[in-house]
Design a protein around this motif. Structure first.
Motif, PDB file in Angstrom:
ATOM      1  N   UNK A   3      74.954  38.310  26.090  1.00 13.42           N
ATOM      2  CA  UNK A   3      75.237  37.483  27.272  1.00 13.42           C
ATOM      3  C   UNK A   3      73.977  37.448  28.122  1.00 13.42           C
ATOM      4  N   UNK A   4      73.426  36.265  28.280  1.00 11.84           N
ATOM      5  CA  UNK A   4      72.217  36.072  29.089  1.00 11.84           C
ATOM      6  C   UNK A   4      72.649  35.432  30.397  1.00 11.84           C
ATOM      7  N   UNK A   5      72.407  36.144  31.497  1.00 10.94           N
ATOM      8  CA  UNK A   5      72.845  35.642  32.811  1.00 10.94           C
ATOM      9  C   UNK A   5      71.632  35.107  33.563  1.00 10.94           C
ATOM     10  N   UNK A   6      71.582  33.821  33.800  1.00  7.30           N
ATOM     11  CA  UNK A   6      70.499  33.242  34.599  1.00  7.30           C
ATOM     12  C   UNK A   6      70.931  33.211  36.060  1.00  7.30           C
ATOM     13  N   UNK A   7      70.040  33.716  36.924  1.00  6.75           N
ATOM     14  CA  UNK A   7      70.316  33.703  38.361  1.00  6.75           C
ATOM     15  C   UNK A   7      69.267  32.792  39.004  1.00  6.75           C
ATOM     16  N   UNK A   8      69.721  31.612  39.447  1.00 12.94           N
ATOM     17  CA  UNK A   8      68.794  30.569  39.906  1.00 12.94           C
ATOM     18  C   UNK A   8      68.651  30.502  41.418  1.00 12.94           C
ATOM     19  N   UNK A   9      69.696  30.927  42.145  1.00 11.36           N
ATOM     20  CA  UNK A   9      69.749  30.662  43.590  1.00 11.36           C
ATOM     21  C   UNK A   9      70.087  31.934  44.373  1.00 11.36           C
ATOM     22  N   UNK A  10      69.821  31.879  45.680  1.00 15.50           N
ATOM     23  CA  UNK A  10      70.170  33.020  46.538  1.00 15.50           C
ATOM     24  C   UNK A  10      71.678  33.248  46.539  1.00 15.50           C
ATOM     25  N   UNK A  11      72.434  32.161  46.581  1.00 16.96           N
ATOM     26  CA  UNK A  11      73.887  32.304  46.596  1.00 16.96           C
ATOM     27  C   UNK A  11      74.381  32.964  45.301  1.00 16.96           C
ATOM     28  N   UNK A  12      73.811  32.556  44.177  1.00 13.57           N
ATOM     29  CA  UNK A  12      74.180  33.158  42.889  1.00 13.57           C
ATOM     30  C   UNK A  12      73.814  34.637  42.846  1.00 13.57           C
ATOM     31  N   UNK A  13      72.635  34.955  43.391  1.00 11.11           N
ATOM     32  CA  UNK A  13      72.146  36.337  43.384  1.00 11.11           C
ATOM     33  C   UNK A  13      73.019  37.223  44.289  1.00 11.11           C
ATOM     34  N   UNK A 225      76.810  35.267  12.534  1.00  8.23           N
ATOM     35  CA  UNK A 225      75.432  35.499  12.985  1.00  8.23           C
ATOM     36  C   UNK A 225      75.447  35.914  14.454  1.00  8.23           C
ATOM     37  N   UNK A 226      74.486  36.760  14.865  1.00  9.21           N
ATOM     38  CA  UNK A 226      74.422  37.105  16.288  1.00  9.21           C
ATOM     39  C   UNK A 226      74.164  35.846  17.111  1.00  9.21           C
ATOM     40  N   UNK A 227      74.857  35.714  18.236  1.00 13.08           N
ATOM     41  CA  UNK A 227      74.708  34.535  19.081  1.00 13.08           C
ATOM     42  C   UNK A 227      74.295  34.957  20.478  1.00 13.08           C
ATOM     43  N   UNK A 228      73.654  34.031  21.177  1.00 16.50           N
ATOM     44  CA  UNK A 228      73.275  34.277  22.574  1.00 16.50           C
ATOM     45  C   UNK A 228      73.905  33.188  23.442  1.00 16.50           C
ATOM     46  N   UNK A 229      74.694  33.639  24.428  1.00 19.06           N
ATOM     47  CA  UNK A 229      75.349  32.713  25.355  1.00 19.06           C
ATOM     48  C   UNK A 229      74.665  32.824  26.721  1.00 19.06           C
ATOM     49  N   UNK A 230      74.205  31.707  27.261  1.00 18.06           N
ATOM     50  CA  UNK A 230      73.661  31.721  28.623  1.00 18.06           C
ATOM     51  C   UNK A 230      74.760  31.343  29.599  1.00 18.06           C
ATOM     52  N   UNK A 231      74.939  32.174  30.615  1.00 17.55           N
ATOM     53  CA  UNK A 231      75.850  31.836  31.707  1.00 17.55           C
ATOM     54  C   UNK A 231      75.032  31.805  32.997  1.00 17.55           C
ATOM     55  N   UNK A 232      75.600  31.259  34.066  1.00 16.16           N
ATOM     56  CA  UNK A 232      74.886  31.179  35.339  1.00 16.16           C
ATOM     57  C   UNK A 232      75.677  31.920  36.419  1.00 16.16           C
ATOM     58  N   UNK A 233      74.962  32.718  37.204  1.00 16.36           N
ATOM     59  CA  UNK A 233      75.627  33.475  38.278  1.00 16.36           C
ATOM     60  C   UNK A 233      76.377  32.531  39.208  1.00 16.36           C
ATOM     61  N   UNK A 234      75.849  31.301  39.364  1.00 12.29           N
ATOM     62  CA  UNK A 234      76.461  30.335  40.291  1.00 12.29           C
ATOM     63  C   UNK A 234      77.728  29.704  39.710  1.00 12.29           C
ATOM     64  N   UNK A 235      77.866  29.740  38.383  1.00 12.03           N
ATOM     65  CA  UNK A 235      78.968  29.037  37.710  1.00 12.03           C
ATOM     66  C   UNK A 235      80.033  30.044  37.255  1.00 12.03           C
ATOM     67  N   UNK A 236      79.667  30.908  36.286  1.00  9.20           N
ATOM     68  CA  UNK A 236      80.639  31.887  35.780  1.00  9.20           C
ATOM     69  C   UNK A 236      80.869  33.032  36.761  1.00  9.20           C
TER      70      UNK A 236
END
Ligand SMILES: [Zn+2]
Length: 303
Positions: A3-13, A225-236
């Motif tokens: 699980x790859x969590x991208x944090x793009x914004x202050x609100x998400x962080x 196969x191993x998979x990588x899912x990107x989620x976003x702190x602002x969304x999920x």
């Protein structure tokens, strides 16, 4: 699955990350977080409406104003851009203390996303260097992993990551780990691409509803196969937290193993010759505006 969590914004962080930490903790899952630590210029992303095909439709389809909130959508325009890491310095150490990987998602997410290909080597090095300084101030060490904002990478950005000593990066979309090739040159930084579609790409596409998310992802895991899912702190970590929690529940029922990308990278780097090389292409993806860096055709690896 990683699980790859991208944090793009202050609100998400500030607000999305604590929500995700709780969901992950409750299910005993360790993930890989990637933080954008510099100015939150999210409001400027609105200007993409005028320049980029598909952005407006995507904003409406995914209910972006509900996800990001009016304040975030004004940062960097009518409101000054707050510095994400400095505004909530306690969050990054909390992620690390919970046993998750913490890496970098750039300094100024919007600038990298929109302008990487026009930046000089010095400008790219400055973006990464500033992010590293902020990371070290928060965690007492440099980041070992980097995930490019908006899946935008270039020969130049990969060269900068190599000189700054990153263990691996997750900059692209693809099918499995590889050494990225640009023309005749091969990046010395291992790439672990995102392999699964994101929730915001799936939403509203081919009649997909938020509640279908788990089953669509589970179907993709059946390849083994191993998979990588990107989620976003602002969304999920925001309006779609229940869908994310449900996905983890369903994965647990199915016995899916979770891994941190850094641990997988260390394993892969023990036998570097076994990792293939592949070209990187800019491509359009279903449900996503603009073009992103994608794993392309395999290349014969130079000695
Ligand atoms: Zn991002």
């Amino acid at each position: 699955m990683g699980i790859k969590v991208d944090v793009d914004t202050l609100d998400g962080y500030r607000h999305g990350v604590p929500v995700l930490l709780e969901i992950l903790e409750d299910r005993g899952v360790k993930a890989s977080f990637f933080l954008a630590l510099g100015p939150d210029n999210s409001g400027r992303a609105i200007w993409r409406v005028f320049r980029q095909q598909g952005f407006l439709q995507k904003m409406l389809r995914t209910r972006a104003p509900a996800i990001y909130g009016l304040k975030t959508m004004c940062y960097g325009t009518v409101l000054p851009a707050p510095l994400i890491g400095a505004a909530a310095p306690e969050i990054a150490p909390r992620i690390a203390a919970a046993g998750h990987e913490v890496g970098l998602h750039g300094y100024d997410h919007v600038r990298w996303h929109d302008h990487l290909l026009g930046m000089s080597a010095g400008e790219v090095a400055r973006e990464v260097g500033r992010a590293q300084e902020l990371f070290a101030a928060l965690l007492g060490r440099g980041a070992r992993s980097f995930a490019a904002p908006g899946w935008q990478c270039s020969q130049l950005s990969r060269a900068v990551l190599a000189t700054q000593g990153f263990l691996y990066a997750s900059d692209t979309r693809g099918v499995s780990p590889y050494w990225p090739c640009f023309g005749g040159s091969v990046s010395r930084v291992l790439e672990i691409p995102t392999t699964l579609p994101t929730l915001d790409e799936l939403l509203g596409f081919n009649g997909c509803r938020a509640q279908d998310f788990s089953e669509l992802i589970l179907a993709r895991l059946e390849s083994g196969r191993p998979q990588v899912l990107t989620i976003h702190a602002e969304v999920e970590g925001g309006p779609y937290r229940q869908e994310f929690a449900r996905l983890l529940e369903r994965c647990r029922q199915k016995g899916v193993d979770f891994f941190r990308l850094e641990d997988w990278a260390r394993e892969l780097l023990q036998d570097q010759a076994a990792v293939p090389a592949a070209r990187v292409n800019l491509q359009r993806l279903p449900g996503r505006a603009g073009r992103v860096s994608c794993q392309g055709t395999p290349e014969a690896k130079p000695l």
